[in-house]
Design an enzyme around this catalytic site. Structure first.
Site, PDB file in Angstrom:
ATOM      1  N   ARG A 163     -37.492  -4.623  10.704  1.00  0.00           N
ATOM      2  CA  ARG A 163     -38.212  -5.302   9.460  1.00  0.00           C
ATOM      3  C   ARG A 163     -37.972  -6.671   9.251  1.00  0.00           C
ATOM      4  O   ARG A 163     -37.217  -7.339   9.108  1.00  0.00           O
ATOM      5  CB  ARG A 163     -37.602  -4.403   8.084  1.00  0.00           C
ATOM      6  CG  ARG A 163     -38.044  -5.204   6.982  1.00  0.00           C
ATOM      7  CD  ARG A 163     -37.675  -4.104   5.706  1.00  0.00           C
ATOM      8  NE  ARG A 163     -38.549  -3.042   5.615  1.00  0.00           N
ATOM      9  CZ  ARG A 163     -38.558  -2.278   4.355  1.00  0.00           C
ATOM     10  NH1 ARG A 163     -38.161  -2.383   3.366  1.00  0.00           N
ATOM     11  NH2 ARG A 163     -39.479  -1.045   4.493  1.00  0.00           N
TER      12      ARG A 163
ATOM     13  N   HIS B   4     -47.320  -2.151   7.626  1.00  0.00           N
ATOM     14  CA  HIS B   4     -46.183  -0.946   7.281  1.00  0.00           C
ATOM     15  C   HIS B   4     -46.509   0.287   8.060  1.00  0.00           C
ATOM     16  O   HIS B   4     -46.807   1.149   7.199  1.00  0.00           O
ATOM     17  CB  HIS B   4     -45.804  -0.956   5.716  1.00  0.00           C
ATOM     18  CG  HIS B   4     -44.568  -0.389   5.581  1.00  0.00           C
ATOM     19  ND1 HIS B   4     -43.573   0.199   6.483  1.00  0.00           N
ATOM     20  CD2 HIS B   4     -44.043  -0.016   4.292  1.00  0.00           C
ATOM     21  CE1 HIS B   4     -42.672   0.704   5.797  1.00  0.00           C
ATOM     22  NE2 HIS B   4     -42.869   0.614   4.469  1.00  0.00           N
TER      23      HIS B   4
ATOM     24  N   GLN C 283     -44.974   3.739   6.980  1.00  0.00           N
ATOM     25  CA  GLN C 283     -45.341   4.306   5.602  1.00  0.00           C
ATOM     26  C   GLN C 283     -46.903   4.990   5.701  1.00  0.00           C
ATOM     27  O   GLN C 283     -47.117   6.071   5.126  1.00  0.00           O
ATOM     28  CB  GLN C 283     -45.273   3.145   4.767  1.00  0.00           C
ATOM     29  CG  GLN C 283     -45.777   3.379   3.370  1.00  0.00           C
ATOM     30  CD  GLN C 283     -44.458   4.271   2.498  1.00  0.00           C
ATOM     31  OE1 GLN C 283     -43.336   3.735   2.848  1.00  0.00           O
ATOM     32  NE2 GLN C 283     -44.663   5.485   2.019  1.00  0.00           N
TER      33      GLN C 283
ATOM     34  N   ASP D 186     -48.998   0.472  -4.901  1.00  0.00           N
ATOM     35  CA  ASP D 186     -47.845  -0.282  -4.483  1.00  0.00           C
ATOM     36  C   ASP D 186     -47.513  -1.601  -5.447  1.00  0.00           C
ATOM     37  O   ASP D 186     -48.360  -1.892  -6.542  1.00  0.00           O
ATOM     38  CB  ASP D 186     -48.108  -0.877  -2.984  1.00  0.00           C
ATOM     39  CG  ASP D 186     -46.839  -1.351  -2.475  1.00  0.00           C
ATOM     40  OD1 ASP D 186     -45.753  -1.473  -2.732  1.00  0.00           O
ATOM     41  OD2 ASP D 186     -47.142  -2.255  -1.426  1.00  0.00           O
TER      42      ASP D 186
ATOM     43  N   CYS E  50     -45.620   4.264  -2.225  1.00  0.00           N
ATOM     44  CA  CYS E  50     -44.785   3.957  -1.053  1.00  0.00           C
ATOM     45  C   CYS E  50     -43.395   3.519  -1.736  1.00  0.00           C
ATOM     46  O   CYS E  50     -42.334   4.024  -0.837  1.00  0.00           O
ATOM     47  CB  CYS E  50     -45.292   2.971   0.010  1.00  0.00           C
ATOM     48  SG  CYS E  50     -45.420   1.308  -1.015  1.00  0.00           S
TER      49      CYS E  50
ATOM     50  N   ARG F 203     -40.559  10.368   4.655  1.00  0.00           N
ATOM     51  CA  ARG F 203     -40.541   9.119   5.518  1.00  0.00           C
ATOM     52  C   ARG F 203     -39.394   9.784   6.850  1.00  0.00           C
ATOM     53  O   ARG F 203     -39.639   9.255   7.876  1.00  0.00           O
ATOM     54  CB  ARG F 203     -39.655   7.974   4.780  1.00  0.00           C
ATOM     55  CG  ARG F 203     -40.822   7.279   3.956  1.00  0.00           C
ATOM     56  CD  ARG F 203     -41.780   6.596   4.672  1.00  0.00           C
ATOM     57  NE  ARG F 203     -41.339   5.684   5.494  1.00  0.00           N
ATOM     58  CZ  ARG F 203     -40.955   4.410   5.473  1.00  0.00           C
ATOM     59  NH1 ARG F 203     -41.029   3.912   4.492  1.00  0.00           N
ATOM     60  NH2 ARG F 203     -40.314   3.924   6.576  1.00  0.00           N
TER      61      ARG F 203
END
Ligand code: CP
Ligand code: NVA
Length: 306
Positions: A102, A129, A132, A222, A262, A290
């Protein structure tokens, strides 16, 4: 080497395969079956930004499949600074079977992947991402079945999550619309690239959220200020004030529309409690997914035979 530095690394068949494997592993998990498919395997995660879902879902997924997980924060190792990035990547690749990064920089993840010798998965960069977006498509598919021909409307900042959703939707034939203020929409270069890669892709952008959501299958939100944009928080609250997903916007969408986010959410800014906790919201099953999709990604990246 099966890297997932962005969804642009993979084919639509890879995406379908990951979603299908995720479904198999989720249904086994729900029946209490935990096969040690990755016994003896080691996941290494190196993160420059905070995380709840990404870190935990990958750790839990690896542990439930019989493997182990090691986490290094920026302060513990340093991806670029204490030593040359390529040297870090070669060392980590010697210990790990699979690596999740990340970062701020997308290039850092791509550079790492070139020399690590082990599959590298993007756990979020400033640009993308992918894990996601895979989870979001998986979650929507669970609710409404075949995704081709369906519609997703993203309301808010044209950020990393929106970019990965655009790629995933183009691959799976989902019509994708971004409703965002001028200057905060998705990069047109990415959209043009997707239109040439997937000539049937239907991707559009608008500044009008009410019109964009009408009749859609999914409204997506988001945060307005992503990690790394904290200094712009106040200014962004002004810019995005008409882009809140609230009861009135969900009414404009219609009763068929599911709500995805998300997470983490800033309740009262980009989304209201009423929507987050309302009957159209899938945000918590989405967050749980996830972990199931992390397993599907491992199965694909490590060529696990289910
Ligand atoms: N959605 C997501 O990636 O959450 P985290 O930042 O908590 O990992
Ligand atoms: N766009 C957000 C996503 C968090 C999961 C960020 O980058 O902070």
């Amino acid at each position: 080497m099966n890297h997932l530095t962005s969804l642009l690394d993979v084919t639509a068949d890879d995406v379908q395969f990951i979603l299908q494997q995720s479904g198999v592993l989720k249904s086994e998990y729900l029946k209490g079956k935990r096969r040690p498919l990755l016994a003896g395997h080691v996941l290494v995660q190196m993160f420059e930004k905070p995380s709840l879902r990404t870190r935990l879902s990958f750790e839990a997924a690896m542990m439930q499949l019989g493997g182990s997980s090691i986490f290094l924060s920026k302060d513990e190792a340093g991806l670029n600074g204490r030593e040359k990035l390529e040297d870090v990547a070669r060392v980590v690749g010697g210990y790990a079977d699979v690596i999740v990064l990340r970062t701020f920089s997308q290039l850092l993840i791509e550079t790492f992947a070139k020399v690590s010798g082990k599959p590298v998965i993007n756990g979020l960069s400033d640009e993308y991402h992918p894990c996601q977006a895979l989870t979001d498509l998986f979650t929507l598919d669970e609710q409404i079945g075949e995704l081709a021909g369906r519609r997703m409307t993203y309301v808010g900042d044209g950020n990393n999550v929106a970019a990965s959703l655009a790629v995933g939707c183009a691959m799976l034939g989902v019509e994708f619309t971004v409703a965002a203020p001028t200057g905060y929409q998705l990069d047109e270069a990415l959209l043009n690239r997707l239109r040439s890669m997937f000539p049937d892709a239907q991707i559009s952008q608008t500044t009008d959220p009410q019109q964009a959501v009408a009749g859609t299958d999914c409204v997506y939100a988001d945060v307005w200020a992503s990690m790394g944009q904290e200094a712009e928080k106040d200014q962004r609250q002004q810019v995005f004030q008409n882009y809140q997903v609230n009861g009135s916007l969900m009414s404009a969408a219609g009763p068929q529309a599911w709500f995805l986010h998300c997470l983490p959410a800033r309740r009262g800014l980009e989304v209201t409690d009423e929507v987050m906790d309302g009957p159209q919201s899938l945000v918590f099953p989405q967050a749980e997914n996830r972990m199931h999709v992390a397993k599907g990604i491992f199965a694909w990246a490590l060529d696990v035979n289910l």
